[in-house]
Design a protein around this motif. Structure first.
Motif, PDB file in Angstrom:
ATOM      1  N   ILE A 128      36.082  32.949  44.055  1.00 16.81           N
ATOM      2  CA  ILE A 128      36.916  32.416  42.978  1.00 16.81           C
ATOM      3  C   ILE A 128      36.042  31.767  41.902  1.00 16.81           C
ATOM      4  N   SER A 129      36.370  32.033  40.640  1.00 11.83           N
ATOM      5  CA  SER A 129      35.620  31.450  39.524  1.00 11.83           C
ATOM      6  C   SER A 129      36.580  30.981  38.433  1.00 11.83           C
ATOM      7  N   LYS A 130      36.118  30.003  37.676  1.00  8.46           N
ATOM      8  CA  LYS A 130      36.842  29.535  36.502  1.00  8.46           C
ATOM      9  C   LYS A 130      36.171  30.123  35.267  1.00  8.46           C
ATOM     10  N   ALA A 131      36.969  30.684  34.365  1.00  9.24           N
ATOM     11  CA  ALA A 131      36.434  31.307  33.148  1.00  9.24           C
ATOM     12  C   ALA A 131      37.058  30.665  31.920  1.00  9.24           C
ATOM     13  N   SER A 132      36.205  30.290  30.975  1.00  5.98           N
ATOM     14  CA  SER A 132      36.683  29.649  29.746  1.00  5.98           C
ATOM     15  C   SER A 132      36.513  30.514  28.505  1.00  5.98           C
TER      16      SER A 132
ATOM     17  N   ILE B 165      35.241  38.389  37.095  1.00  4.02           N
ATOM     18  CA  ILE B 165      35.920  39.566  37.642  1.00  4.02           C
ATOM     19  C   ILE B 165      34.940  40.439  38.412  1.00  4.02           C
ATOM     20  N   ASP B 166      33.736  40.582  37.891  1.00  2.16           N
ATOM     21  CA  ASP B 166      32.715  41.356  38.604  1.00  2.16           C
ATOM     22  C   ASP B 166      32.402  40.723  39.964  1.00  2.16           C
ATOM     23  N   LEU B 167      32.369  39.387  40.011  1.00  2.05           N
ATOM     24  CA  LEU B 167      32.133  38.702  41.285  1.00  2.05           C
ATOM     25  C   LEU B 167      33.300  38.922  42.241  1.00  2.05           C
ATOM     26  N   ALA B 168      34.514  38.704  41.770  1.00  6.65           N
ATOM     27  CA  ALA B 168      35.694  38.845  42.632  1.00  6.65           C
ATOM     28  C   ALA B 168      35.820  40.260  43.174  1.00  6.65           C
ATOM     29  N   SER B 169      35.436  41.254  42.364  1.00 11.01           N
ATOM     30  CA  SER B 169      35.580  42.651  42.780  1.00 11.01           C
ATOM     31  C   SER B 169      34.613  43.025  43.887  1.00 11.01           C
ATOM     32  N   LYS B 170      33.624  42.175  44.161  1.00 11.84           N
ATOM     33  CA  LYS B 170      32.719  42.413  45.283  1.00 11.84           C
ATOM     34  C   LYS B 170      33.408  42.111  46.609  1.00 11.84           C
ATOM     35  N   TYR B 171      34.479  41.323  46.562  1.00  9.68           N
ATOM     36  CA  TYR B 171      35.140  40.897  47.776  1.00  9.68           C
ATOM     37  C   TYR B 171      36.460  41.617  48.038  1.00  9.68           C
ATOM     38  N   ASP B 172      37.051  42.215  46.999  1.00 10.37           N
ATOM     39  CA  ASP B 172      38.332  42.879  47.196  1.00 10.37           C
ATOM     40  C   ASP B 172      38.562  43.902  46.090  1.00 10.37           C
ATOM     41  N   ARG B 173      39.355  44.925  46.374  1.00 12.28           N
ATOM     42  CA  ARG B 173      39.678  45.949  45.379  1.00 12.28           C
ATOM     43  C   ARG B 173      40.774  45.486  44.428  1.00 12.28           C
ATOM     44  N   LYS B 174      41.496  44.431  44.797  1.00 18.73           N
ATOM     45  CA  LYS B 174      42.572  43.914  43.965  1.00 18.73           C
ATOM     46  C   LYS B 174      42.190  42.531  43.451  1.00 18.73           C
TER      47      LYS B 174
END
Length: 356
Positions: A189-193, A202-211
């Motif tokens: 999980i990341s916070k984006a401003s 999003i690139d980080l999150a996509s390493k952990y799940d396809r959705k």
């Protein structure tokens, strides 16, 4: 008669280490005069290993990382592993698995097929609670207020990045929180401003799940409540989280002892009653059983938004769920025994169903 209890932990998950911490904490709270306790370790590669009976609390995580040559090590025949006809079957299994391949309904489905009682939520509640998108869609059906969100799969992101960014900027507001849809413990999980941070998140999150799910950030207090029960659940006192970081991330939950917890949370009686109502509605719309931690945002105007529920909250010494119940008058040991009793109660009720 002592009950034969199998502690199931580890697993092929990004939350493997969290599961080990939870398992150690549970052994330290169990009453060994009431239970014959057997560790069942799932390695990171998915191999199942059952160790010798525990006769005392486990002091270190290393003791739980059962190596090859333990009592049993059967990666491909889990049914005979759990249903050993040469000895008494387990009275109940306590899955202490977090994340994918454990908290998401997969192990629950296995235990259902084997007709073994197990602690916690069933297949539907586990899988729906694990998938943040499905969970939010069910919450919407139940009329529970939530923050605006957008979701998509990794292939869509790779093909239509500009269009998805435009959609997020149109429907959401900065800052945004980016999450893998099917993970817990704030992993990925990341916070984006801004756009640059959004793409990176999003690139980080996509390493952990396809959705991937992206939510509007909200200025609010983080307040949580524990839910305990089956058909007639009860709710704990509320607790407020005061993380020293931007949000309650992985380190805040498991490594950082500086995170502030205010229990009971300083909120009005009206807010408490509305959160209780929302927690029980969330519990029931997912068809939960055993335990759930319901997480809310409370604004300065006392507006309440449900963030999510966790169908297998951690049981580490710094975990919110057991601390909430301790402050509600239920000790750690009593909480575990109640969960075991609820598991057996639910299993016995299912045995009354007719299948022909």
């Amino acid at each position: 008669m002592k009950k034969k209890l199998g502690l199931l932990y580890g697993g092929k998950s990004a939350e493997h280490d969290v599961s080990l911490s939870t398992a150690r904490a549970v052994t330290q709270a169990l009453n060994f005069d009431k239970f014959d306790v057997f560790p069942i370790f799932i390695t990171r590669d998915g191999e199942w290993r059952k160790g010798d009976q525990l006769t005392a609390p486990v002091e270190s995580i290393e003791q739980l990382q059962l190596g090859k040559g333990t009592q049993d090590s059967i990666p491909n025949d889990v049914s005979s592993f759990l249903l050993n006809k040469d000895e008494k079957e387990f009275d109940v299994i306590f899955p202490l698995l977090h994340g994918t391949n454990g908290e998401d309904g997969t192990v629950q489905g296995l235990l259902e097929v084997l007709n073994l009682p197990y602690v916690g939520n069933g297949v539907l509640a586990s899988s729906a609670g694990m998938d943040k998108v499905v969970m939010k869609q069910l919450f919407e059906h139940a009329g529970l207020k939530q923050v605006p969100y957008v979701y998509f799969i990794r292939k869509e992101w790779n093909k239509n990045q500009d269009a998805l960014i435009a959609k997020m900027e149109e429907e959401l507001t900065w800052p945004m929180f980016v999450k893998p849809a099917n993970l817990g413990s704030s992993v990925g999980i990341s916070k984006a401003s801004n756009r640059e941070e959004l793409i990176k998140a999003i690139d980080l999150a996509s390493k952990y799940d396809r959705k991937i799910i992206v939510e509007t950030g909200i200025v609010a207090r983080e307040v949580e409540m524990g839910v305990l029960g089956n058909d007639s659940p009860k709710v704990s006192v509320p607790g407020e989280i005061k993380p020293v970081t931007d949000f309650y991330d992985y380190d805040s939950k498991y490594n950082d002892n500086n995170t502030g917890l205010i229990i009971p949370a300083p909120v009005t009686t009206d807010v408490v009653e509305r959160m209780k109502d929302m927690a029980i509605r969330a519990f029931k719309v997912l068809d939960c059983s055993g335990l759930v931690r319901a997480d809310f945002f409370v604004t300065a105007e006392d507006d309440i938004v449900i963030n999510e529920v966790n169908t297998m909250p951690g049981f580490t010494p710094v975990s919110m769920y057991p601390i909430l119940w301790q402050n509600t008058g239920v000790t750690y040991s009593d909480l575990i025994e109640q969960l075991i009793d609820l598991a057996i109660e639910r299993h016995e009720e299912k045995q009354q169903l007719q299948y022909q």
